[in-house]
Design an enzyme around this catalytic site. Structure first.
Site, mmCIF file in Angstrom:
data_model
loop_
_atom_site.group_PDB
_atom_site.id
_atom_site.type_symbol
_atom_site.label_atom_id
_atom_site.label_comp_id
_atom_site.label_asym_id
_atom_site.label_seq_id
_atom_site.Cartn_x
_atom_site.Cartn_y
_atom_site.Cartn_z
ATOM 1 N N GLY A 46 2.007 -1.587 -7.426
ATOM 2 C CA GLY A 46 1.112 -0.599 -6.838
ATOM 3 C C GLY A 46 1.684 -0.075 -5.541
ATOM 4 O O GLY A 46 2.496 -0.751 -4.893
ATOM 5 N N GLN A 51 1.639 3.911 2.679
ATOM 6 C CA GLN A 51 2.838 3.065 2.706
ATOM 7 C C GLN A 51 4.123 3.885 2.742
ATOM 8 O O GLN A 51 5.181 3.361 3.076
ATOM 9 C CB GLN A 51 2.876 2.129 1.486
ATOM 10 C CG GLN A 51 1.794 1.063 1.511
ATOM 11 C CD GLN A 51 1.912 0.175 0.293
ATOM 12 O OE1 GLN A 51 1.371 0.485 -0.766
ATOM 13 N NE2 GLN A 51 2.646 -0.915 0.429
ATOM 14 N N CYS A 94 2.992 -7.565 -1.039
ATOM 15 C CA CYS A 94 2.840 -6.144 -0.725
ATOM 16 C C CYS A 94 4.210 -5.600 -0.337
ATOM 17 O O CYS A 94 4.955 -6.260 0.387
ATOM 18 C CB CYS A 94 1.864 -5.990 0.437
ATOM 19 S SG CYS A 94 1.623 -4.287 0.952
ATOM 20 N N LEU A 95 4.524 -4.383 -0.809
ATOM 21 C CA LEU A 95 5.819 -3.791 -0.483
ATOM 22 C C LEU A 95 5.960 -3.550 1.019
ATOM 23 O O LEU A 95 7.079 -3.463 1.522
ATOM 24 C CB LEU A 95 6.012 -2.477 -1.258
ATOM 25 C CG LEU A 95 6.098 -2.661 -2.786
ATOM 26 C CD1 LEU A 95 6.123 -1.308 -3.480
ATOM 27 C CD2 LEU A 95 7.321 -3.483 -3.173
ATOM 28 N N HIS A 136 -6.535 -4.015 -3.753
ATOM 29 C CA HIS A 136 -5.438 -4.117 -2.785
ATOM 30 C C HIS A 136 -4.970 -2.712 -2.364
ATOM 31 O O HIS A 136 -4.810 -2.430 -1.181
ATOM 32 C CB HIS A 136 -4.286 -4.916 -3.424
ATOM 33 C CG HIS A 136 -3.046 -5.011 -2.590
ATOM 34 N ND1 HIS A 136 -2.517 -6.203 -2.178
ATOM 35 C CD2 HIS A 136 -2.212 -4.041 -2.100
ATOM 36 C CE1 HIS A 136 -1.419 -5.970 -1.462
ATOM 37 N NE2 HIS A 136 -1.211 -4.673 -1.416
ATOM 38 N N GLU A 137 -4.775 -1.828 -3.362
ATOM 39 C CA GLU A 137 -4.266 -0.477 -3.055
ATOM 40 C C GLU A 137 -5.310 0.347 -2.305
ATOM 41 O O GLU A 137 -4.981 1.069 -1.365
ATOM 42 C CB GLU A 137 -3.832 0.244 -4.333
ATOM 43 C CG GLU A 137 -2.694 -0.426 -5.093
ATOM 44 C CD GLU A 137 -1.528 -0.838 -4.221
ATOM 45 O OE1 GLU A 137 -1.245 -0.161 -3.217
ATOM 46 O OE2 GLU A 137 -0.902 -1.868 -4.539
ATOM 47 N N HIS A 140 -5.475 -0.228 1.342
ATOM 48 C CA HIS A 140 -4.460 0.463 2.145
ATOM 49 C C HIS A 140 -5.004 1.780 2.705
ATOM 50 O O HIS A 140 -4.569 2.230 3.760
ATOM 51 C CB HIS A 140 -3.220 0.786 1.298
ATOM 52 C CG HIS A 140 -2.239 -0.340 1.188
ATOM 53 N ND1 HIS A 140 -1.546 -0.825 2.263
ATOM 54 C CD2 HIS A 140 -1.803 -1.048 0.108
ATOM 55 C CE1 HIS A 140 -0.723 -1.807 1.851
ATOM 56 N NE2 HIS A 140 -0.867 -1.957 0.557
HETATM 57 NI NI NI Z 1 0.237 -3.371 -0.583
#
Ligand code: NI
Length: 172
Positions: A46, A51, A94-95, A136-137, A140
Site C-alpha cells: 500500500g 508518502q 511501512c515504506l 493503515h493507508e 496516512h
Molecule cells: Ni505506511
C-alpha cells in the site's frame, strides 16, 4: 510512468492532513499509475499520496500474493463509515518507516466509501489483511503512521533510529 521518491519518517510532510481530491482527471490517473508503480517497485502492499509528498486524499494498494494475479486498487477521498468492535492484530511495516515492524491492533472489519479512478462512488466492507491495510493507508491521510499506534517508548525508539540512519546517510 515513473517511480516517485518515498518520504521517510520523521519527515514533517508525513504528519500533515491531506486535502480532498476535487478533480478525478487524467492527471490524477497518471499519479495513480505512478504510485502503483512506486509501490510495486518498493515493494509494498500500500502507498498513500502524502508518502510521495503529495498532499491529496488518495491511496493505492494491492494485497495479492506474489503468485497471484495483481489486484491494484485506488481509493480517492476514502472515508471509514463503520468499524467493528472486534479487533485484529497484524505485524505492520511501512515504506516510510523502513526496516521496522510492530504488531498493531485495529478493528477487524471496516466499511468505507470512496471514489474510484473513474469517479464512481463505491462502498466496500473489508476484513482480514485488506481491512488492516486500508486503515493503515487511510491513517496516512490524517498524518498518522503505524508507529503512532504504539507506546511512546516504542515509537521514540523507532523514530530515533530512523533519524540516526538519515544523518548517517547524509554524510555519505
Ligand atoms: Ni505506511
Amino acid at each position: 510512468m515513473s517511480i516517485l521518491p518515498i518520504l521517510v519518517a520523521p519527515d514533517p510532510r508525513l504528519k500533515v492532513k491531506a486535502q480532498p481530491v476535487t478533480e478525478v482527471d487524467d492527471a490524477l490517473r497518471r499519479l495513480i499509475a505512478d504510485m502503483l508503480e512506486t509501490m510495486y517497485a518498493a515493494p509494498g502492499v500500500g502507498l498513500a499520496a502524502p508518502q510521495v509528498g503529495i498532499n491529496k486524499q488518495l491511496v493505492v494498494l494491492d494485497i495479492a500474493k506474489k503468485d497471484e494475479e495483481a489486484q491494484p486498487m485506488a481509493l480517492i477521498n476514502p472515508e471509514i463509515l463503520w468499524r467493528s468492535e472486534e479487533t485484529n492484530v497484524y505485524e505492520e511495516g511501512c515504506l516510510s518507516v523502513p526496516e521496522h515492524y510492530a504488531e498493531v491492533t485495529r478493528p477487524a472489519r471496516v466499511r468505507l466509501r470512496y471514489q474510484d479512478s473513474q469517479n464512481e462512488i463505491r462502498e466496500i466492507e473489508a476484513d482480514g489483511l485488506l481491512a488492516t491495510v486500508l486503515q493503515h493507508e487511510i491513517d496516512h491521510l490524517s498524518g498518522t503512521l503505524f508507529v503512532d499506534h504504539l507506546s511512546t517508548l516504542k515509537r521514540g525508539m523507532i523514530l530515533r533510529k530512523l533519524e540516526k540512519a538519515r544523518k548517517f546517510n547524509m554524510k555519505m
